[in-house]
Design an enzyme around this catalytic site. Structure first.
Site, PDB file in Angstrom:
ATOM      1  CB  THR A   1      -5.148   5.134  -6.396  1.00  0.00           C
ATOM      2  OG1 THR A   1      -4.280   5.848  -6.971  1.00  0.00           O
ATOM      3  CG2 THR A   1      -6.528   5.695  -6.674  1.00  0.00           C
TER       4      THR A   1
ATOM      5  CE  LYS B   1       5.167   7.440   0.241  1.00  0.00           C
ATOM      6  NZ  LYS B   1       4.322   6.308   0.658  1.00  0.00           N
TER       7      LYS B   1
ATOM      8  CD  GLU C   1       4.056   2.128   1.704  1.00  0.00           C
ATOM      9  OE1 GLU C   1       3.428   2.377   0.567  1.00  0.00           O
ATOM     10  OE2 GLU C   1       3.858   3.204   2.619  1.00  0.00           O
TER      11      GLU C   1
ATOM     12  CG  ASP D   1       8.004   4.752   2.373  1.00  0.00           C
ATOM     13  OD1 ASP D   1       7.257   5.155   1.582  1.00  0.00           O
ATOM     14  OD2 ASP D   1       8.256   5.235   3.305  1.00  0.00           O
TER      15      ASP D   1
ATOM     16  CE  LYS E   1       7.523   8.324   3.132  1.00  0.00           C
ATOM     17  NZ  LYS E   1       7.157   7.431   4.296  1.00  0.00           N
TER      18      LYS E   1
HETATM   19  N1  HSE Z   1       5.085   2.909   5.111  1.00  0.00           N
HETATM   20  C1  HSE Z   1       5.190   4.360   5.268  1.00  0.00           C
HETATM   21  C2  HSE Z   1       5.964   4.627   6.643  1.00  0.00           C
HETATM   22  C3  HSE Z   1       4.097   5.224   5.416  1.00  0.00           C
HETATM   23  O1  HSE Z   1       6.073   3.644   7.245  1.00  0.00           O
HETATM   24  O2  HSE Z   1       6.690   5.811   6.908  1.00  0.00           O
HETATM   25  C4  HSE Z   1       3.569   5.740   4.259  1.00  0.00           C
HETATM   26  O3  HSE Z   1       4.586   6.519   3.682  1.00  0.00           O
END
Ligand code: HSE
Length: 336
Positions: free
Chosen positions: A87, A116, A201, A212, A216
């Site tokens: 989700t 995430k 996203e 993002d 990560k």
């Molecule tokens: N939006 C992310 C990216 C993908 O551009 O790498 C999902 O983690």
């Protein structure tokens, strides 16, 4: 292996497609925020994939379709070995995914997630619960997906200590920078193209403002180095301030911008730093172009090594989920 799926957005639908091409994974139910469909004997993935291309309202699917559901009822009703949670990310609380994952683990199910939020906020807690029950908890799709940051880290760093991490971990921004440099596009036009191609996203500020990438990096550090880093401690600068002139002037000097994440794990207070960095040919990330990504691990005994590629797209993310499912399956098989 019998699985249930929560989340039928782009990645969930791509997963249904990939499952349809295999005979070792059986999809028993699929759920989204408003509806679901299930069949104890296994759903027809091809039919479900086509259906999801037309509408996400699974109540009207025909036999097996239903409206509002509660995960506890679903887990009582259908017999599955593993739950896939895909989700959308909630980076403030990780809910409702965190509760869903906990419940699945408490019910003895392996879990693979592409979400995430719960992994960034509650990795240790969820991983401990999984380990206590002897269950798998796959998170590869949350931290690079097609780029195997977690899988390589968990397997190939064994016996060595991770000292630092560098990564280009966001495909959208790498693609935008590539289009601005090579296609002469403006920032706005390049962002629009990335959105049209479905890699940004839902809220693209997560990509272009660097969040993002920072998420990560945080997930990778917490999972591989046993840290408890928090996103709010990260120093994050995205690419929105970069102009076409900045990109051109870097190119004139044989350099290019990359949105780079860096983390020195040996620092007194390690913290993730994400910012655009001008790199030259000598940098490992110079050649990581388009939607591709890359990770570099600095270790005590293995030296430095990098993995490059793993472009961001829904198919790659779905394939990363399959990879996690198969790794869990392999472990169960080994135990027998
Ligand atoms: N939006 C992310 C990216 C993908 O551009 O790498 C999902 O983690």
């Amino acid at each position: 292996m019998r699985i249930g799926l929560v989340g039928t957005g782009g990645v969930g639908r791509a997963l249904v497609d990939l499952i349809g091409k295999r005979d070792d994974i059986e999809l028993v139910f699929a759920l989204n925020s408003r509806s679901g469909v299930g069949d104890q004997a296994g759903l027809d993935p091809e039919k479900l994939y086509d259906y999801l291309g037309r509408t996400r309202d699974l109540e009207g699917y025909g036999e097996g379709g239903f409206g509002a559901w509660r995960i506890s009822d679903i887990l009582n009703e259908y017999r599955v070995d593993l739950l896939v949670e895909a989700t959308p990310t909630n980076k403030s609380t990780g809910e409702p995914a965190r509760s869903t994952i906990r419940l699945a683990l408490e019910n003895g199910l392996h879990v693979v997630t592409a979400n995430k939020g719960p992994v960034m906020l509650h990795y240790r807690d969820l991983k401990d619960l999984a380990e206590k029950r002897g269950l798998g908890f796959g998170i590869g799709a949350t931290a690079g997906a097609a780029l195997p940051t977690i899988s390589a880290g968990e397997n190939d760093l064994l016996g060595s200590r991770l000292l630092g991490i560098r990564g280009v971990l966001n495909g959208t921004t790498n693609y935008i920078l590539h289009l601005m440099e090579n296609g002469g596009m403006t920032y706005q036009a390049a962002l629009q193209k990335a959105q049209e191609e479905g890699i940004a996203e839902a809220d693209p500020t997560q990509d272009v403002e660097g969040w993002d990438s920072a998420i990560k990096m945080t997930i990778i550090a917490n999972a591989l180095a046993g840290k408890a880093l928090k996103l709010e401690d990260a120093e994050v600068l995205g690419i929105t301030h970069l102009t076409s002139e900045d990109i051109r002037s870097a190119k004139d000097r044989n350099k290019r911008y990359k949105l780079l994440g860096e983390l020195d794990l040996e620092a007194e207070n390690p913290r993730v730093v994400v910012k655009p960095v001008m790199v030259s040919h000598e940098d490992i990330f110079y050649g990581v172009q388009g939607k591709n990504k890359g990770i570099q691990y600095v270790t005590d005994n293995l030296g430095e090594f990098a993995i490059l590629g793993g472009a961001s797209d829904v198919r790659g993310a779905a394939a990363a989920i399959i990879r996690d499912i198969l790794q869990i399956k392999k472990r169960i098989f080994r135990k027998v």
